[in-house]
Design an enzyme around this catalytic site. Structure first.
Site, short mmCIF file in Angstrom:
data_model
loop_
_atom_site.label_atom_id
_atom_site.label_comp_id
_atom_site.label_asym_id
_atom_site.label_seq_id
_atom_site.Cartn_x
_atom_site.Cartn_y
_atom_site.Cartn_z
N HIS A 171 42.79 29.56 -8.91
CA HIS A 171 41.50 28.86 -8.75
C HIS A 171 41.58 27.83 -7.62
O HIS A 171 40.72 27.79 -6.73
CB HIS A 171 41.15 28.18 -10.07
N GLU A 172 42.61 27.00 -7.65
CA GLU A 172 42.74 25.94 -6.65
C GLU A 172 43.13 26.48 -5.28
O GLU A 172 42.74 25.91 -4.25
CB GLU A 172 43.76 24.90 -7.12
N HIS A 175 39.89 27.21 -3.61
CA HIS A 175 39.27 26.01 -3.04
C HIS A 175 39.97 25.59 -1.76
O HIS A 175 39.32 25.23 -0.76
CB HIS A 175 39.33 24.86 -4.05
#
Length: 519
Positions: A171-172, A175
């Site tokens: 997920h990160e 980003h």
């Protein structure tokens, strides 16, 4: 209830960590060196929270973010579209989940079966992985609160937290790469531990993030849930292709292999099931894989007890005079000696009169065909009867074939067999191969699918402090700025949407926790 030992270990461990940190920071001799060590290593400690941040991976992130710029542009555009759709879809999904939870609360007997994400849920790691594919045995919700030790078995915590950490890291990474692609300065990557839940984060330069356009912000904010969605899809693909991937070492399609039998399982015994047994049939239902096993048990559980053909001569030879009586549930019992080998059977004689007789179960049902009525037995012999076990309402007599061993005769609720016997569809080609390896891989992939998908759904909710808040703000800036000139009105619209999403999510979590802990 949550195991007391787990609570003691968690609270005790955090107490030791916090007190050690407090003592070192208060020490005249160690204070400065300890604080320097924490700062140099990017560590910060607070009650029930440890955080580690590093710039070691910055070069890798910049390399990924600047490679194949056009492809990344399209990739994150897809992610942006997915994120916006997911944000609005999350309202419907949370609303549906809330209605399901309320319906269960209103019911007199809420469903007692629950899963993970996807889950999946049973008494052992291997049984969870093998049995979670059966949707007919579970009344599953798309989203469900997970509490370790209650609806998440303690022996599956390793799968759970590893999948949580990997999902958070992916997920990160999404980003971070998207931010670099949009020329936002990347300060670092980190991992944290909150109580027992691990996670990850990226540190972006806030000023740069505020200066770029709303569409660019959307690409960054949607990248995390987009990567989680893709990870879940890859997990599904891996799960589907697992038999092909493991084909050189394991084969499938011939039955299910017993990997574990719980100590309290009714299947334990000299003529029961053992680790390594290959089950091919449940009654007359062929079993070639885990799905067949689950479907056969489901059918056996919800259909009337099947009978067995027996010749008139054998029936006369084995039976003896008995006195039948009614149980409390209305069923009939006729074996008065409480024998573990004798079972009460009912049948209709040639005058269509229902009779009961107590027979030694193994001799009565071995090497016989199954039946529903006497007509099913007339095909093989004109002087045969269909004898049906007379058992309590939810109890079944199940003949389990696991050649070359003698058939196991199981008497009990089919779901007890389902939850206390762990199975796999994968049979090793060589003796040195572990029978547990495919189960471990399968279980982990299922957890990864469930948790990565859940992270994508929950983070898309327009709720304060989640990705959905920033996705909503950027979306409103991109779409309403030219329509609504007054920023206060636009902010008010965003606030009420966020408030609605937050209330909806909080209601789901609160009621979900109540349902899990109240059972």
């Amino acid at each position: 209830m949550i195991p007391v030992s787990l609570v003691v270990v968690v609270v005790g461990g955090w107490t030791v960590v916090y007190l050690t940190d407090l003592v070192l920071k208060s020490s005249v001799y160690f204070k400065h060196s300890y604080e320097d060590w924490l700062e140099n290593n990017g560590l910060s400690i607070s009650p029930f929270h440890i955080r580690w941040q590093t710039a070691v991976f910055n070069r890798a992130f910049y390399s990924w973010g600047r490679r194949k710029a056009r492809m990344l542009y399209q990739w994150f555009n897809f992610g942006m579209v997915f994120g916006v759709i997911a944000m609005f879809s999350s309202f419907f999904l949370l609303g549906k989940t809330l209605m399901q939870t309320l319906a269960q609360m209103m019911a007199d007997s809420p469903s007692s079966y629950s899963s993970s994400s996807s889950s999946s849920s049973s008494s052992s790691s291997s049984s969870s992985s093998s049995s979670s594919s059966s949707s007919s045995l579970h009344n599953e919700q798309v989203l469900q609160v997970v509490v370790p030790g209650i609806n998440l078995p303690v022996n599956q915590l390793t799968y759970f937290f590893t999948a949580v950490l990997i999902s958070g890291v992916v997920h990160e990474i999404g980003h971070g790469i998207a931010a670099i692609r949009e020329q936002v300065r990347f300060n670092g990557f980190g991992i944290f531990l909150f109580i027992i839940y691990p996670g990850a984060f990226v540190d972006l330069f806030t000023t740069h993030l505020q200066l770029i356009s709303p569409v660019q912000q959307l690409r960054i904010f949607c990248a995390g849930i987009w990567h989680n969605f893709v990870l879940a899809l890859l997990g599904i693909l891996a799960l589907v292709l697992l038999p092909v991937i493991l084909l050189p070492f394991y084969y499938t399609g011939v039955g299910v292999l017993i990997t574990e039998v719980a100590e309290d399982s009714p299947a334990i015994g000299p003529r029961g099931l053992f680790v390594g047994d290959l089950v091919t049939h449940l009654q007359d239902c062929p079993v070639t894989n885990v799905q067949d096993w689950n479907e056969c048990l489901d059918t056996i559980a919800y259909e009337p007890q099947i009978g067995y053909c027996i010749s008139a001569s054998t029936l006369q030879q084995l039976s003896f005079p008995v006195r039948a009586y009614k149980r409390l549930d209305g069923s009939t019992e006729c074996c008065n000696n409480h024998s573990l080998t004798d079972v009460c059977f009912s049948y209709r004689n040639n005058f269509n009169k229902r009779l009961h007789t107590c027979l030694p179960a193994r001799k009565a049902v071995e090497a016989t065909q199954v039946c529903r009525t006497n007509k099913d037995c007339k095909k093989s012999s004109s002087s045969s009867f269909c004898i049906i076990p007379s058992l309590e309402t939810h109890t079944r007599l199940i003949k389990v074939k696991h050649p070359p061993q003698i058939d196991m005769l199981y008497v009990g609720h089919p779901l007890h067999l389902h939850y206390t016997v762990s199975i796999t569809s994968f049979i090793p080609r060589f003796n040195f191969l572990s029978i547990d390896l495919p189960v471990v891989v399968e279980t982990f992939v299922k957890y990864l699918i469930s948790l990565s998908g859940a992270l994508a759904i929950v983070n898309a909710v327009p709720c304060f402090a989640l990705d959905g808040q920033w996705i909503l703000n950027s979306f409103l800036d991109a779409t309403l700025t030219s329509v609504i000139g007054d920023n206060d009105v636009k902010d008010l619209i965003g606030f009420f949407i966020l408030l609605g999403g937050s209330v909806l999510l909080a209601a789901n979590v609160t009621l979900g926790l109540w349902m899990v802990t109240a059972r």
